[in-house]
Design a protein around this motif. Structure first.
Motif, PDB file in Angstrom:
ATOM      1  N   GLU A 102      45.215  43.871  46.410  1.00 19.23           N
ATOM      2  CA  GLU A 102      43.885  44.008  46.225  1.00 19.23           C
ATOM      3  C   GLU A 102      43.242  43.361  47.590  1.00 19.23           C
ATOM      4  N   HIS A 103      41.988  43.703  47.631  1.00 18.35           N
ATOM      5  CA  HIS A 103      41.174  43.015  48.962  1.00 18.35           C
ATOM      6  C   HIS A 103      40.891  41.576  48.553  1.00 18.35           C
ATOM      7  N   PRO A 104      40.895  40.660  49.526  1.00 24.39           N
ATOM      8  CA  PRO A 104      40.420  39.402  48.960  1.00 24.39           C
ATOM      9  C   PRO A 104      39.189  39.028  48.070  1.00 24.39           C
ATOM     10  N   SER A 105      38.277  39.984  48.154  1.00 22.97           N
ATOM     11  CA  SER A 105      37.184  39.914  47.442  1.00 22.97           C
ATOM     12  C   SER A 105      37.511  40.197  45.809  1.00 22.97           C
ATOM     13  N   VAL A 106      38.693  40.431  45.599  1.00 22.53           N
ATOM     14  CA  VAL A 106      39.067  40.704  44.309  1.00 22.53           C
ATOM     15  C   VAL A 106      40.123  39.558  43.981  1.00 22.53           C
ATOM     16  N   LEU A 107      41.257  39.300  44.799  1.00 21.75           N
ATOM     17  CA  LEU A 107      42.250  38.391  44.685  1.00 21.75           C
ATOM     18  C   LEU A 107      41.579  36.742  44.595  1.00 21.75           C
ATOM     19  N   GLU A 108      40.545  36.617  45.413  1.00 22.48           N
ATOM     20  CA  GLU A 108      39.971  35.280  45.358  1.00 22.48           C
ATOM     21  C   GLU A 108      39.244  34.901  44.196  1.00 22.48           C
ATOM     22  N   PRO A 109      38.345  35.751  43.548  1.00 20.61           N
ATOM     23  CA  PRO A 109      37.880  35.364  42.215  1.00 20.61           C
ATOM     24  C   PRO A 109      38.897  35.398  41.328  1.00 20.61           C
ATOM     25  N   VAL A 110      40.014  36.369  41.335  1.00 19.07           N
ATOM     26  CA  VAL A 110      40.945  36.140  40.201  1.00 19.07           C
ATOM     27  C   VAL A 110      41.669  34.832  40.448  1.00 19.07           C
ATOM     28  N   LYS A 111      42.133  34.138  41.573  1.00 15.01           N
ATOM     29  CA  LYS A 111      42.612  32.987  41.698  1.00 15.01           C
ATOM     30  C   LYS A 111      41.694  31.955  41.345  1.00 15.01           C
TER      31      LYS A 111
END
Ligand SMILES: *Cc1c(COP(=O)(O)O)cnc(C)c1O
Length: 384
Positions: A102-111
């Motif tokens: 995923e794009h960081p704008s998906v992975l970062e909120p998930v993290k």
């Protein structure tokens, strides 16, 4: 006549269409009202154009106008969808499934959620760059509230089986979100067909302006509740406070209209350019390998590696072509591609990989130049 540099970095951003600029201009200095100013004509005019834009976009995407939330881009749409669902439905469950590409704008909120009491499962794609439906389904638990899988990857262009995943999530009563920022304009996106609950889109990946995007949120019974992430005046049904950016909303509408109007023409033209580029590399440069599936891929993407070549050397030697290693987001931080690592490439293979993103503004003449330049430079580098 080629004008340099040749721009082949269209996954990072695209040139704004002249028609889009023209459509936006009056909304800076002629119809400049605040759509929330309900007491006078200046406000009404601005509101009218926002609502007609919403209607037009809904018609193009095959959804309802009140299913569209205007945002500042796909980054915000992704954050609002993921954090919004997580915060609103944490009493139902705290498990979220996504993929490693995923794009960081998906992975970062998930993290962020993973650090704050949620459990997350991040699924690796298969070596062809596509996530296995069975792997995703096998990770669904009783407390899973959200599955988020991108429609098309921004580095290797692979198309994910989002239609099947969405249908399965409907059956399981789990929310499904997809980041379609790269896919829109290159595949037919039909939101009455795709059963996703939430879809993120961006203006600037399809010759629209930067700083504007859309979050589609399906009207369902019961209604989807999103927890807001911006607090303020309550615009966009309370989900996205902030004065609506009228010129950019007009801009995203116009670029979506053009995408729709010219779809067939651009689809076959860009695909033939891309195939020509690949064939050129395969013919003239030994040791060229494609990263990811060639069949299930965006028509404007090519991601290849050249054996024994470090891409840093290519950037040093080739200054008149704009191409990139991986995503702008990853390369800005000097990190190597996590997408290429996730499909199982070695460090050396990742270092020898480059990404090309084509657009309707490219020409066969440009592609011929690119093939020639790369084959010359690579032959030269291999001699040393
Ligand atoms: C560009 C991109 C984004 C971010 O979009 P912005 O509008 O720049 O915030 C998100 N996801 C993908 C897949 C992208 O390619």
């Amino acid at each position: 006549m080629i004008s340099f540099p040749i721009y082949l970095d269209n996954h990072s951003t695209t040139r704004v269409d002249d028609e889009v600029i023209e459509a936006m201009l009056p909304y800076f200095n002629k119809i400049y009202g605040n759509p929330s100013s309900t007491q006078h004509k200046v406000g009404w005019e601005a509101e009218a154009v926002v609502e007609s834009s919403r209607n037009k976009i809904a018609e193009i995407l095959k959804c309802e106008p009140d299913e569209i939330i205007f945002t500042s881009g796909a980054t915000e749409s992704n954050n609002l969808a993921i954090l919004g669902i997580a915060l609103a439905y944490s009493s139902r469950g705290k498990h979220i499934i996504t993929t490693a590409i995923e794009h960081p704008s998906v992975l970062e909120p998930v993290k962020f959620l993973a650090k704050n009491g949620f459990e997350t499962t991040i699924i690796n794609p298969e070596p062809n760059g596509i996530v296995s439906i069975d792997k995703i389904f096998s990770k669904i638990r009783n407390d899973t509230i959200l599955v988020t899988v991108m429609t098309a990857n921004n580095e290797i262009g692979t198309l994910q089986p989002v239609k099947e995943i969405a249908e399965h999530c409907v059956k399981e009563n789990i929310f499904f979100h997809t980041d379609a920022a790269q896919a829109f304009g290159k595949i037919q996106l039909n939101l009455s067909d795709l059963k996703a609950d939430l879809v993120s889109l961006s203006g600037h990946k399809t010759h629209g302006p930067k700083g504007v995007g859309i979050l589609f949120m399906r009207k369902k019974n019961p209604r989807i509740r999103l927890h807001k992430i911006l607090y303020g005046g309550g615009q966009e049904k309370g989900l996205r406070s902030g004065t609506l950016n009228v010129p950019l909303i007009v801009g995203i509408r116009k670029c979506f209209e053009i995408v729709c109007r010219d779809f067939e023409k651009n689809y076959s033209f860009i695909k033939s350019l891309r195939d020509h580029l690949l064939n050129g590399f395969l013919t003239f440069i030994d040791g060229t390998h494609v990263n990811g599936s060639m069949e299930l891929r965006l028509i404007n993407n090519l991601n290849v590696r050249f054996e024994e070549i470090n891409s840093d050397m290519l950037y040093k030697r080739i200054k008149d072509i704009a191409f990139s290693t991986s995503s702008a987001c990853a390369s800005g931080k000097g990190e190597e591609s996590s997408v290429l690592a996730a499909i199982g490439l070695s460090e050396e293979q990742i270092k020898s990989s480059v990404r090309f993103g084509l657009s309707k503004y490219n020409s066969f003449e440009e592609i011929d130049y690119v093939i020639q330049k790369f084959s010359e430079v690579i032959k030269d580098l291999r001699k040393k």
